[in-house]
Write a protein that holds these residues in place. Structure first.
Motif, PDB file in Angstrom:
ATOM      1  N   ASN A 158      71.498  50.961 -62.150  1.00  0.00           N
ATOM      2  CA  ASN A 158      70.952  51.631 -60.974  1.00  0.00           C
ATOM      3  C   ASN A 158      71.596  53.010 -60.845  1.00  0.00           C
ATOM      4  O   ASN A 158      71.867  53.495 -59.759  1.00  0.00           O
ATOM      5  N   ALA A 159      71.824  53.635 -62.004  1.00  0.00           N
ATOM      6  CA  ALA A 159      72.562  54.898 -62.048  1.00  0.00           C
ATOM      7  C   ALA A 159      71.914  55.981 -61.208  1.00  0.00           C
ATOM      8  O   ALA A 159      72.607  56.814 -60.613  1.00  0.00           O
ATOM      9  N   PHE A 160      70.588  56.006 -61.145  1.00  0.00           N
ATOM     10  CA  PHE A 160      69.897  57.080 -60.438  1.00  0.00           C
ATOM     11  C   PHE A 160      69.089  56.557 -59.248  1.00  0.00           C
ATOM     12  O   PHE A 160      68.295  57.298 -58.668  1.00  0.00           O
ATOM     13  N   GLY A 161      69.279  55.316 -58.891  1.00  0.00           N
ATOM     14  CA  GLY A 161      68.527  54.738 -57.793  1.00  0.00           C
ATOM     15  C   GLY A 161      68.914  55.322 -56.448  1.00  0.00           C
ATOM     16  O   GLY A 161      70.085  55.581 -56.178  1.00  0.00           O
ATOM     17  N   GLY A 162      67.908  55.491 -55.583  1.00  0.00           N
ATOM     18  CA  GLY A 162      68.171  56.013 -54.258  1.00  0.00           C
ATOM     19  C   GLY A 162      68.521  54.939 -53.248  1.00  0.00           C
ATOM     20  O   GLY A 162      68.773  55.238 -52.079  1.00  0.00           O
ATOM     21  N   ALA A 163      68.524  53.682 -53.693  1.00  0.00           N
ATOM     22  CA  ALA A 163      68.854  52.547 -52.815  1.00  0.00           C
ATOM     23  C   ALA A 163      69.381  51.422 -53.695  1.00  0.00           C
ATOM     24  O   ALA A 163      69.200  51.427 -54.914  1.00  0.00           O
ATOM     25  N   PRO A 164      70.065  50.427 -53.108  1.00  0.00           N
ATOM     26  CA  PRO A 164      70.470  49.264 -53.912  1.00  0.00           C
ATOM     27  C   PRO A 164      69.253  48.613 -54.579  1.00  0.00           C
ATOM     28  O   PRO A 164      68.135  48.652 -54.048  1.00  0.00           O
ATOM     29  N   LEU A 165      69.508  48.024 -55.739  1.00  0.00           N
ATOM     30  CA  LEU A 165      68.451  47.368 -56.517  1.00  0.00           C
ATOM     31  C   LEU A 165      68.632  45.856 -56.420  1.00  0.00           C
ATOM     32  O   LEU A 165      69.520  45.295 -57.055  1.00  0.00           O
ATOM     33  N   PRO A 166      67.811  45.158 -55.617  1.00  0.00           N
ATOM     34  CA  PRO A 166      67.946  43.706 -55.504  1.00  0.00           C
ATOM     35  C   PRO A 166      67.095  42.991 -56.560  1.00  0.00           C
ATOM     36  O   PRO A 166      65.869  43.010 -56.493  1.00  0.00           O
ATOM     37  N   ILE A 167      67.760  42.382 -57.522  1.00  0.00           N
ATOM     38  CA  ILE A 167      67.081  41.638 -58.581  1.00  0.00           C
ATOM     39  C   ILE A 167      67.015  40.176 -58.161  1.00  0.00           C
ATOM     40  O   ILE A 167      68.041  39.542 -57.901  1.00  0.00           O
ATOM     41  N   THR A 168      65.813  39.622 -58.111  1.00  0.00           N
ATOM     42  CA  THR A 168      65.626  38.264 -57.611  1.00  0.00           C
ATOM     43  C   THR A 168      65.826  37.211 -58.688  1.00  0.00           C
ATOM     44  O   THR A 168      66.458  36.173 -58.450  1.00  0.00           O
ATOM     45  N   ALA A 169      65.273  37.450 -59.866  1.00  0.00           N
ATOM     46  CA  ALA A 169      65.377  36.472 -60.954  1.00  0.00           C
ATOM     47  C   ALA A 169      65.156  37.177 -62.285  1.00  0.00           C
ATOM     48  O   ALA A 169      64.404  38.160 -62.364  1.00  0.00           O
ATOM     49  N   VAL A 170      65.811  36.659 -63.336  1.00  0.00           N
ATOM     50  CA  VAL A 170      65.693  37.227 -64.679  1.00  0.00           C
ATOM     51  C   VAL A 170      65.650  36.091 -65.687  1.00  0.00           C
ATOM     52  O   VAL A 170      66.409  35.116 -65.570  1.00  0.00           O
ATOM     53  N   THR A 171      64.779  36.216 -66.690  1.00  0.00           N
ATOM     54  CA  THR A 171      64.808  35.307 -67.834  1.00  0.00           C
ATOM     55  C   THR A 171      64.808  36.116 -69.121  1.00  0.00           C
ATOM     56  O   THR A 171      64.367  37.276 -69.154  1.00  0.00           O
ATOM     57  N   VAL A 172      65.307  35.480 -70.173  1.00  0.00           N
ATOM     58  CA  VAL A 172      65.157  36.022 -71.530  1.00  0.00           C
ATOM     59  C   VAL A 172      64.338  35.018 -72.331  1.00  0.00           C
ATOM     60  O   VAL A 172      64.358  33.817 -72.046  1.00  0.00           O
ATOM     61  N   ALA A 173      63.619  35.514 -73.324  1.00  0.00           N
ATOM     62  CA  ALA A 173      62.763  34.644 -74.126  1.00  0.00           C
ATOM     63  C   ALA A 173      62.448  35.334 -75.447  1.00  0.00           C
ATOM     64  O   ALA A 173      62.716  36.535 -75.618  1.00  0.00           O
ATOM     65  N   HIS A 174      61.874  34.580 -76.355  1.00  0.00           N
ATOM     66  CA  HIS A 174      61.350  35.152 -77.589  1.00  0.00           C
ATOM     67  C   HIS A 174      59.905  35.571 -77.348  1.00  0.00           C
ATOM     68  O   HIS A 174      59.108  34.789 -76.817  1.00  0.00           O
ATOM     69  N   PRO A 175      59.522  36.798 -77.716  1.00  0.00           N
ATOM     70  CA  PRO A 175      58.131  37.204 -77.525  1.00  0.00           C
ATOM     71  C   PRO A 175      57.204  36.405 -78.447  1.00  0.00           C
ATOM     72  O   PRO A 175      57.602  36.012 -79.547  1.00  0.00           O
ATOM     73  N   ARG A 176      55.991  36.184 -77.971  1.00  0.00           N
ATOM     74  CA  ARG A 176      55.019  35.429 -78.767  1.00  0.00           C
ATOM     75  C   ARG A 176      54.794  36.117 -80.111  1.00  0.00           C
ATOM     76  O   ARG A 176      54.463  37.290 -80.170  1.00  0.00           O
ATOM     77  N   GLY A 177      55.009  35.373 -81.173  1.00  0.00           N
ATOM     78  CA  GLY A 177      54.828  35.922 -82.505  1.00  0.00           C
ATOM     79  C   GLY A 177      55.904  36.908 -82.914  1.00  0.00           C
ATOM     80  O   GLY A 177      55.778  37.582 -83.936  1.00  0.00           O
TER      81      GLY A 177
END
Length: 405
Positions: free
Chosen positions: A67-86
């Motif tokens: 959030n180096a250049f954000g003008g407000a806090p960045l609230p992240i609700t949920a994150v996942t990682v996965a392998h892209p299809r193919g």
């Protein structure tokens, strides 16, 4: 009474960036399209799916959000990682059953404060070398500012969809957009012989003129060579370039001297720094003899400072000569900018300040008109390269510069 509590750090794990991009302030034209940016809020109740190609692999990974250049806090609700299809770069779909939830100090959400970044907990996730990784983010509230952090020159397709779809296998109806937002790094545990090379540059290293979802910027192509080279398979490639960037003065983002600490020295496991930047300084300075003499002198001083600061961290520094731009708008009839380029390149080649020099100018210049690019390497604007030209740069770099063992 002794209040000191001893802490055992003998088993502390070493991590290395296997992928990164340079955080930038998002220009209005690069903000998410409506309805994902309106009324001063960006990506409210939105799912953002992005893919990146890593360099070295591991059995676990950590994510970094900026959030180096954000003008407000960045609230992240949920994150996942996965392998892209193919295994496909820019894919909107993921492989069924591959999604894993990211946590932050044990929580599934995080708030990234203004100017800060957040690093996830280690995520058990098998990641092969040169694999594509999908990172999906949901923001319930969005970011309450039109100033957000992104990397506009992703050359990779991301996808936006209303609602929470972090674990969805597909995103039907998603809007494609060619930018990365918020995601700034992926780390893996650094095993024996693993270290990172950072590449400090402008649009020529960011890949303008390369193929969208093709991963054929010159650091990408060098990464492919390193993977197959003896003693270099453990080299992670960290591309810290930004289109329009300059060494001396702010332009599209902070100047290279100002961003060196954040974009290179603060990164995990950096052993080498490759500096290929300066054409925008020459091309945007006045086309007078005095102005070009000044910018050439200042560039030399700046390169010296970069070397000093990186050497203080035990990082070897490699320099590359500035490419020709004959026929581009940077060119001037009197040749003052070309004289400055030649002066700077002479210093890069002969000063001995860099630990090694790679002559990119020689690799792609036109033998019949040395102040211009070869026709087969030119993207069409006489400044940026096409994939053939980027291949020529990657092939010009000796692999032995990055031998880890």
């Amino acid at each position: 009474m002794n209040a000191l509590v001893p802490v055992d750090r003998t088993s502390a794990e070493r991590w290395v960036h296997t992928w990164a991009c340079t955080p930038q302030l998002t220009e209005p034209a690069n903000l998410p399209p409506p309805p994902f940016a309106r009324d001063g809020v960006v990506l409210a109740n939105a799912t953002l799916r992005q893919t990146v190609r890593v360099s070295v692999g591991g059995d676990r990974l950590r994510l970094r959000f900026s959030n180096a250049f954000g003008g407000a806090p960045l609230p992240i609700t949920a994150v996942t990682v996965a392998h892209p299809r193919g295994g496909r770069a820019g894919a909107a779909a993921i492989e069924p059953g591959s999604a894993r939830t990211a946590t932050f100090h044990g929580k599934t959400s995080a708030v990234v404060q203004r100017g800060a970044q957040v690093v996830s907990d280690p995520i058990p996730f098998p990641l092969g070398p040169q694999a594509d990784l999908t990172v999906t983010v949901h923001l319930a509230q969005g970011q309450a500012s039109a100033e957000i952090t992104s990397h506009p020159g992703s050359r990779t397709t991301s996808h936006l969809l209303a609602g929470n779809h972090v674990e969805a296998g597909a995103l039907p109806g998603a809007i494609p957009i060619e930018h990365w937002y918020f995601l700034s790094g992926v780390e893996v545990p650094a095993g024996p012989g693993v270290a990172a090379a950072a590449f400090l540059g402008d649009s020529l290293t960011d890949g303008r003129g390369s193929t969208t979802n093709g991963n054929d910027r010159w650091p990408d192509l060098l990464r492919d060579r390193l993977r197959s080279g003896p003693g270099t398979a453990g080299v992670a490639v960290v591309n810290q370039a930004a289109g329009g960037n300059r060494v001396l003065r702010d332009g599209l983002g902070p100047n290279a001297l100002a961003r060196l600490d954040r974009d290179v020295l603060a990164h995990s496991g950096i052993a080498w720094l490759f500096v290929f930047e300066g054409v925008n300084d020459i091309g945007t300075a006045q086309a007078t003899e005095a102005a070009q003499k000044q910018v050439a002198d200042e560039l030399v001083d700046a390169y010296d400072q970069i070397v000093v600061r990186a050497h203080a961290q035990g990082i070897r520094v490699y320099g590359a000569t500035i490419l020709p731009f004959g026929g581009n708008t940077y060119d001037d009839p009197a040749g003052y900018r070309e004289a400055a380029r030649q002066a700077v390149n002479d210093w890069i080649r002969t000063s001995g300040r860099f630990d090694a020099v790679v002559d990119f100018d020689r690799a792609v210049r036109d033998p019949g008109w040395p102040r211009a690019l070869r026709a087969d390497c030119d993207s069409g604007d006489r400044l940026h390269l096409n994939p053939t030209g980027y291949r020529a740069l990657a092939d010009a770099v000796p692999l032995e510069l990055f031998t880890t063992g």
